[in-house]
Design a protein around this motif. Structure first.
Motif, PDB file in Angstrom:
ATOM      1  N   GLY A  90       4.541   3.948 -14.769  1.00 33.80           N
ATOM      2  CA  GLY A  90       5.231   2.922 -14.008  1.00 33.80           C
ATOM      3  C   GLY A  90       5.646   3.458 -12.649  1.00 33.80           C
ATOM      4  O   GLY A  90       6.435   4.392 -12.563  1.00 33.80           O
ATOM      5  N   ILE A  91       5.074   2.909 -11.576  1.00 33.76           N
ATOM      6  CA  ILE A  91       5.387   3.353 -10.219  1.00 33.76           C
ATOM      7  C   ILE A  91       6.115   2.225  -9.501  1.00 33.76           C
ATOM      8  O   ILE A  91       5.624   1.095  -9.481  1.00 33.76           O
ATOM      9  CB  ILE A  91       4.106   3.721  -9.441  1.00 33.76           C
ATOM     10  CG1 ILE A  91       3.316   4.800 -10.193  1.00 33.76           C
ATOM     11  CG2 ILE A  91       4.442   4.206  -8.036  1.00 33.76           C
ATOM     12  CD1 ILE A  91       1.993   5.150  -9.544  1.00 33.76           C
ATOM     13  N   PRO A  92       7.289   2.482  -8.910  1.00 38.47           N
ATOM     14  CA  PRO A  92       8.001   1.433  -8.179  1.00 38.47           C
ATOM     15  C   PRO A  92       7.106   0.799  -7.114  1.00 38.47           C
ATOM     16  O   PRO A  92       6.615   1.480  -6.209  1.00 38.47           O
ATOM     17  CB  PRO A  92       9.187   2.184  -7.550  1.00 38.47           C
ATOM     18  CG  PRO A  92       9.405   3.363  -8.452  1.00 38.47           C
ATOM     19  CD  PRO A  92       8.028   3.758  -8.911  1.00 38.47           C
ATOM     20  N   ARG A  93       6.902  -0.493  -7.209  1.00 32.21           N
ATOM     21  CA  ARG A  93       5.899  -1.158  -6.383  1.00 32.21           C
ATOM     22  C   ARG A  93       6.321  -1.307  -4.917  1.00 32.21           C
ATOM     23  O   ARG A  93       5.472  -1.521  -4.046  1.00 32.21           O
ATOM     24  CB  ARG A  93       5.556  -2.526  -6.979  1.00 32.21           C
ATOM     25  CG  ARG A  93       4.945  -2.428  -8.371  1.00 32.21           C
ATOM     26  CD  ARG A  93       4.696  -3.796  -8.978  1.00 32.21           C
ATOM     27  NE  ARG A  93       3.653  -4.536  -8.294  1.00 32.21           N
ATOM     28  CZ  ARG A  93       2.350  -4.398  -8.538  1.00 32.21           C
ATOM     29  NH1 ARG A  93       1.923  -3.525  -9.448  1.00 32.21           N
ATOM     30  NH2 ARG A  93       1.468  -5.126  -7.876  1.00 32.21           N
ATOM     31  N   ARG A  94       7.609  -1.186  -4.625  1.00 28.85           N
ATOM     32  CA  ARG A  94       8.063  -1.322  -3.237  1.00 28.85           C
ATOM     33  C   ARG A  94       7.977  -0.002  -2.471  1.00 28.85           C
ATOM     34  O   ARG A  94       8.102   0.013  -1.241  1.00 28.85           O
ATOM     35  CB  ARG A  94       9.497  -1.861  -3.197  1.00 28.85           C
ATOM     36  CG  ARG A  94       9.622  -3.293  -3.719  1.00 28.85           C
ATOM     37  CD  ARG A  94      11.066  -3.776  -3.657  1.00 28.85           C
ATOM     38  NE  ARG A  94      11.571  -3.794  -2.289  1.00 28.85           N
ATOM     39  CZ  ARG A  94      11.376  -4.789  -1.434  1.00 28.85           C
ATOM     40  NH1 ARG A  94      10.669  -5.845  -1.788  1.00 28.85           N
ATOM     41  NH2 ARG A  94      11.888  -4.727  -0.215  1.00 28.85           N
ATOM     42  N   PHE A  98       3.249   7.654   0.072  1.00 30.02           N
ATOM     43  CA  PHE A  98       3.915   8.884   0.509  1.00 30.02           C
ATOM     44  C   PHE A  98       5.326   8.961  -0.055  1.00 30.02           C
ATOM     45  O   PHE A  98       5.758  10.006  -0.553  1.00 30.02           O
ATOM     46  CB  PHE A  98       3.956   8.939   2.039  1.00 30.02           C
ATOM     47  CG  PHE A  98       4.498  10.225   2.589  1.00 30.02           C
ATOM     48  CD1 PHE A  98       3.651  11.244   2.975  1.00 30.02           C
ATOM     49  CD2 PHE A  98       5.877  10.427   2.707  1.00 30.02           C
ATOM     50  CE1 PHE A  98       4.156  12.443   3.472  1.00 30.02           C
ATOM     51  CE2 PHE A  98       6.393  11.610   3.200  1.00 30.02           C
ATOM     52  CZ  PHE A  98       5.527  12.623   3.588  1.00 30.02           C
ATOM     53  N   GLY A  99       6.050   7.849  -0.005  1.00 27.47           N
ATOM     54  CA  GLY A  99       7.424   7.842  -0.478  1.00 27.47           C
ATOM     55  C   GLY A  99       7.536   8.152  -1.961  1.00 27.47           C
ATOM     56  O   GLY A  99       8.447   8.880  -2.379  1.00 27.47           O
ATOM     57  N   PHE A 100       6.602   7.636  -2.750  1.00 27.41           N
ATOM     58  CA  PHE A 100       6.635   7.905  -4.183  1.00 27.41           C
ATOM     59  C   PHE A 100       6.423   9.389  -4.460  1.00 27.41           C
ATOM     60  O   PHE A 100       7.172  10.005  -5.234  1.00 27.41           O
ATOM     61  CB  PHE A 100       5.563   7.079  -4.899  1.00 27.41           C
ATOM     62  CG  PHE A 100       5.329   7.484  -6.320  1.00 27.41           C
ATOM     63  CD1 PHE A 100       6.288   7.260  -7.294  1.00 27.41           C
ATOM     64  CD2 PHE A 100       4.146   8.114  -6.691  1.00 27.41           C
ATOM     65  CE1 PHE A 100       6.086   7.651  -8.621  1.00 27.41           C
ATOM     66  CE2 PHE A 100       3.926   8.509  -8.007  1.00 27.41           C
ATOM     67  CZ  PHE A 100       4.901   8.278  -8.969  1.00 27.41           C
ATOM     68  N   LEU A 101       5.402   9.971  -3.820  1.00 25.85           N
ATOM     69  CA  LEU A 101       5.122  11.386  -4.053  1.00 25.85           C
ATOM     70  C   LEU A 101       6.238  12.278  -3.508  1.00 25.85           C
ATOM     71  O   LEU A 101       6.552  13.313  -4.099  1.00 25.85           O
ATOM     72  CB  LEU A 101       3.782  11.769  -3.437  1.00 25.85           C
ATOM     73  CG  LEU A 101       2.550  11.154  -4.105  1.00 25.85           C
ATOM     74  CD1 LEU A 101       1.282  11.572  -3.373  1.00 25.85           C
ATOM     75  CD2 LEU A 101       2.461  11.543  -5.575  1.00 25.85           C
ATOM     76  N   ARG A 136       2.394   0.193   0.617  1.00 23.76           N
ATOM     77  CA  ARG A 136       3.243   0.034  -0.562  1.00 23.76           C
ATOM     78  C   ARG A 136       2.370   0.060  -1.818  1.00 23.76           C
ATOM     79  O   ARG A 136       1.204  -0.338  -1.788  1.00 23.76           O
ATOM     80  CB  ARG A 136       4.026  -1.274  -0.497  1.00 23.76           C
ATOM     81  CG  ARG A 136       5.077  -1.316   0.597  1.00 23.76           C
ATOM     82  CD  ARG A 136       5.917  -2.572   0.492  1.00 23.76           C
ATOM     83  NE  ARG A 136       6.855  -2.698   1.600  1.00 23.76           N
ATOM     84  CZ  ARG A 136       8.070  -2.148   1.610  1.00 23.76           C
ATOM     85  NH1 ARG A 136       8.480  -1.454   0.560  1.00 23.76           N
ATOM     86  NH2 ARG A 136       8.863  -2.307   2.648  1.00 23.76           N
ATOM     87  N   VAL A 137       2.951   0.506  -2.899  1.00 26.04           N
ATOM     88  CA  VAL A 137       2.229   0.579  -4.168  1.00 26.04           C
ATOM     89  C   VAL A 137       1.712  -0.803  -4.577  1.00 26.04           C
ATOM     90  O   VAL A 137       0.620  -0.930  -5.133  1.00 26.04           O
ATOM     91  CB  VAL A 137       3.146   1.165  -5.266  1.00 26.04           C
ATOM     92  CG1 VAL A 137       2.485   1.066  -6.636  1.00 26.04           C
ATOM     93  CG2 VAL A 137       3.497   2.612  -4.937  1.00 26.04           C
ATOM     94  N   SER A 138       2.459  -1.847  -4.268  1.00 23.97           N
ATOM     95  CA  SER A 138       2.050  -3.202  -4.626  1.00 23.97           C
ATOM     96  C   SER A 138       0.756  -3.619  -3.941  1.00 23.97           C
ATOM     97  O   SER A 138       0.055  -4.522  -4.404  1.00 23.97           O
ATOM     98  CB  SER A 138       3.159  -4.202  -4.275  1.00 23.97           C
ATOM     99  OG  SER A 138       3.457  -4.145  -2.887  1.00 23.97           O
ATOM    100  N   ALA A 139       0.406  -2.959  -2.831  1.00 28.26           N
ATOM    101  CA  ALA A 139      -0.807  -3.299  -2.084  1.00 28.26           C
ATOM    102  C   ALA A 139      -2.007  -2.459  -2.508  1.00 28.26           C
ATOM    103  O   ALA A 139      -3.120  -2.673  -2.019  1.00 28.26           O
ATOM    104  CB  ALA A 139      -0.574  -3.134  -0.595  1.00 28.26           C
TER     105      ALA A 139
END
Length: 289
Positions: A90-94, A98-101, A136-139
């Motif tokens: 589960g990765i925050p979609r917003r 780069f921000g997630f990593l 963004r992850v959602s894209a």
């Protein structure tokens, strides 16, 4: 085995009255180890135990020389030497890629901002997502999100990389790229790869383990596994009588595994899938007895 990166010593796991993993002894050194087995075989249980995501019912686990089944200090030291990619992430979609990593790197104790950002960009490049770092992850597509999840597992060059179905959602080109990344990494570390894709095993793995009903049914090299099916694969106009498996191929011939050869059939070279099916069939016969 000269280098021992991870060790399972009598490791077992039960859920109530169900023994998901029977007492197991394994040693992992450098290289890519493929873990094959049907759904419910205990593969994900073994991976989660190695990743310290849950404790075993019995036995001890050592990763990078640290007792992963020990106290908090030992578990923390072991966790610093491994990484884990579960089957579902589960990765925050917003968040951006780069921000997630960057967030994961902070959790992995990368305190120096400049060094941390260099590492984030490095792993984004490994999975060919550097041009999507601000998206963004959602894209992202499903395959891109899977590669982003893989990137966090490669961060920091851990001794042990644990991957549960990493090629799910990847196209052939992306899977080929992943094989290149893991084969290069495995020259210095250990990659434990759970998969249903036998072609990934034949193309990438130095060693293969078949798990069925919580027990190890085979542990050896890919050539040793394929050798178990030598002389038991046939192609011809008709299916073998009593074949374990048979199907019509793209050229119109019928490929059969086991059984009595049909008239005019000829032997064919076995593949990993053939040997896997034979091992599973023997395991079922053994369980029935």
């Amino acid at each position: 085995m000269s280098v021992q990166i991870a060790v399972l010593d009598g490791v077992a796991k039960s859920y109530g009255g169900t023994e998901a993993l029977h007492p197991t002894d394994l040693v992992f050194g450098p290289g890519v180890i493929g873990l094959l087995g049907p759904n419910g075989a205990g593969k994900s249980t073994m991976l989660r135990l190695l990743a310290t995501a849950m404790p075993p019912t019995a036995g001890r686990i050592v990763v990078g020389g640290h007792l992963a089944t020990g106290g908090i200090a030992d578990r923390t030291a072991a966790r610093r030497r491994l990484s884990y990619l579960p089957q579902e992430v589960g990765i925050p979609r917003r968040m951006t890629s780069f921000g997630f990593l960057d967030y994961i790197a902070v959790l992995k104790e990368w305190k120096d901002r400049e060094a941390r950002h260099r590492e984030v960009l490095r792993v984004l490049g490994l999975v060919n997502l550097e041009e999507s770092r601000t998206k963004r992850v959602s894209a992202l597509s499903g395959g891109q999100r899977r590669r982003l999840a893989l990137a966090q597992a490669l961060m920091g060059d851990p001794d042990l990389v644990i991957l549960d179905e990493p090629t799910t959602g990847l196209d052939p080109e992306q899977r080929a790229s992943l094989r290149g990344i893991l084969s290069l990494y495995a020259t210095r570390g250990s990659v434990l790869l759970s998969t249903h894709q036998t072609e990934d095993v034949s193309a990438l793995c130095d060693r293969v383990i078949i798990l069925d009903a919580g027990r190890i049914r085979f542990d050896g090299t890919v050539p040793e596994l394929v050798g178990l099916a030598e002389g038991q694969v046939w192609v011809g106009a008709e299916s073998n009588t009593g074949a374990l498996s048979s199907w019509r191929t793209g050229n119109g011939e019928v490929r059969s595994l086991g059984g009595a050869p049909a008239a005019g059939s000829r032997r064919a070279d076995p593949a990993v899938e053939d040997a896997y099916l034979l091992v599973r069939s023997d395991a079922k016969i053994g369980e029935a007895r």
